[in-house]
Enzyme design. Structure first.
Site, mmCIF file in Angstrom:
data_model
loop_
_atom_site.group_PDB
_atom_site.id
_atom_site.type_symbol
_atom_site.label_atom_id
_atom_site.label_comp_id
_atom_site.label_asym_id
_atom_site.label_seq_id
_atom_site.Cartn_x
_atom_site.Cartn_y
_atom_site.Cartn_z
ATOM 1 N N HIS A 25 14.517 8.809 29.319
ATOM 2 C CA HIS A 25 15.693 8.969 28.457
ATOM 3 C C HIS A 25 15.284 9.316 27.027
ATOM 4 O O HIS A 25 15.780 10.293 26.435
ATOM 5 C CB HIS A 25 16.507 7.669 28.470
ATOM 6 C CG HIS A 25 17.722 7.706 27.612
ATOM 7 N ND1 HIS A 25 18.964 8.055 28.083
ATOM 8 C CD2 HIS A 25 17.899 7.450 26.285
ATOM 9 C CE1 HIS A 25 19.848 8.011 27.110
ATOM 10 N NE2 HIS A 25 19.229 7.637 25.995
ATOM 11 N N GLU A 26 14.379 8.529 26.474
ATOM 12 C CA GLU A 26 13.963 8.765 25.088
ATOM 13 C C GLU A 26 13.152 10.053 24.947
ATOM 14 O O GLU A 26 13.213 10.718 23.913
ATOM 15 C CB GLU A 26 13.155 7.569 24.568
ATOM 16 C CG GLU A 26 13.905 6.236 24.598
ATOM 17 C CD GLU A 26 15.207 6.266 23.822
ATOM 18 O OE1 GLU A 26 15.340 7.085 22.889
ATOM 19 O OE2 GLU A 26 16.105 5.470 24.147
ATOM 20 N N HIS A 29 15.512 12.855 24.235
ATOM 21 C CA HIS A 29 15.845 12.924 22.805
ATOM 22 C C HIS A 29 14.685 13.530 22.011
ATOM 23 O O HIS A 29 14.890 14.390 21.148
ATOM 24 C CB HIS A 29 16.124 11.519 22.260
ATOM 25 C CG HIS A 29 17.377 10.885 22.774
ATOM 26 N ND1 HIS A 29 18.582 11.543 22.824
ATOM 27 C CD2 HIS A 29 17.617 9.626 23.238
ATOM 28 C CE1 HIS A 29 19.504 10.729 23.298
ATOM 29 N NE2 HIS A 29 18.948 9.568 23.565
#
Length: 373
Positions: A25-26, A29
């Site tokens: 997920h990170e 980003h």
């Protein structure tokens, strides 16, 4: 020994699965942020004090932190890990430095950077399902009725042994898994089940009963049932195999089914068709991780795919501090032509944080109640 077994059987699988999902997920980003020219000052798996880390040549601090219940990417110019802009700091930056902040990037770049985290989770889920379907195939049970439970919705509607379920509310189906998935999230909701009998299609209206059952691990689960026994429950399966491209398409379909099922569950909570005690938190996830670990590597990976979709959806909720809240802010900015004021954003973030913490407390309370019960 009991504590050691709990740690190795539950805590370690939970930490490994959650850390993988948080990292992906990170990383979504991070990659889109860097591609957009935004400087990243920290990439953390976990919250709280740093356990171990290093700083790369771009000035990003990569670290593993003490509390393995999430993670964050902190961009240059952010006040904290929630990506709340440090308005006073950004205001005193040079034009070149401001362009490297999340707040100073073009609107579409900010939106893409924020959306990239949940999208990465969906892509991971699709990839996992595709690999599992490519390697193991899929066990399929045809939707042929072997037995009808007495006093069930199917019995009341006139379903007979030997009937083949061919459509649900007009949508064609070909496996019993499709029946289970459709019916389970529609307790106390009128549906039309089409069966093929003696070469003819017959529409049978019925209302799935809300039923509490125990899964294979003894956990209580509430869902809708129509009361038919199929050959699947008597061990009659067939294995369907897929080419790599077919497996990817099946992975997309499976991910979409989880998304639609989640929205249906939320709708059932709102309308009262399902109880809120089905909502689980970290304790239940740890329990599920341990239980799946006992079934083997493939089961753990499949759980990771389901949780990855859940994390993606959770982060898209329109709540400040979550990715969905940021996207709402950007949508408002696109309409207004300017961002919300720093004060309004800070108030919204505080409210959002309170909402998220309240949800976590409620989910954890459910977990503990479930364990005690």
């Amino acid at each position: 020994m009991a504590i050691f077994g709990f740690i190795t059987g539950y805590i370690i699988p939970f930490v490994l699965v959650l850390s993988l999902l948080v990292f992906v997920h990170e990383m979504g980003h991070y990659l889109v942020g860097r591609w957009s020219g935004i400087r990243v000052t920290a990439f953390s798996v976990g919250f709280g004090p740093e356990l171990i880390g290093f700083t790369d040549s771009h000035g990003t601090r990569w670290k593993l932190s003490a509390i393995p219940l999430g993670g964050y990417v902190k961009f240059f110019g952010d006040e904290d890990a929630s990506s709340l802009p440090d308005a006073s700091s950004v205001a005193h930056m040079s034009e070149a430095d401001r362009a490297q902040t999340l707040a100073g990037a073009k609107l579409w770049k900010r939106a893409a950077t924020v959306a990239a985290g949940p999208i990465a989770n969906f892509i991971l889920a699709i990839a996992i399902f595709a690999v599992l379907f490519s390697v193991y195939g899929k066990m399929i049970a045809d939707p042929v009725v072997a037995e009808v439970r007495p006093d069930s919705a199917a019995a009341a509607a006139g379903v007979l042994p030997g009937d083949r379920l061919v459509a649900l509310d007009g949508s064609k189906i070909s496996t019993f898994e499709e029946v289970r998935r459709y019916v389970s999230v529609r307790p106390e909701t009128s549906i039309i089940v089409t069966v093929k009998r003696d070469g003819q299609d017959i529409d049978l209206p019925m209302v799935p009963k809300r039923t509490e059952i125990n899964d294979q691990f003894g956990n209580k689960v509430e869902l809708g049932l129509i009361g038919v026994v199929t050959n699947e429950e008597r061990g009659n399966f067939r294995r369907e195999t897929f080419t790599p491209l077919e497996a990817v398409a099946e992975g997309v379909k499976e991910t979409g089914n989880i998304i639609t099922g989640t929205f249906r569950y939320i709708g059932n909570l709102v309308t009262g068709r399902m109880k809120a005690d089905q909502l689980g938190g970290p304790v239940r996830v740890a329990q599920a991780s341990g239980q799946m670990a006992s079934l083997g590597f493939a089961a753990v990976i499949q759980l990771a795919a389901v949780l990855s979709v859940s994390i993606g959806l959770l982060n898209l909720m329109p709540v400040p501090v979550l990715d969905g809240g940021h996207l709402v802010f950007y949508a408002i900015e696109a309409v207004r032509g300017r961002p919300l004021g720093a004060g309004a954003q800070e108030i919204a973030f505080r409210i959002g944080l309170a909402m998220v913490l309240s949800l976590m407390v409620f989910a954890t309370f459910n977990d503990i109640t479930n364990l005690i019960g």
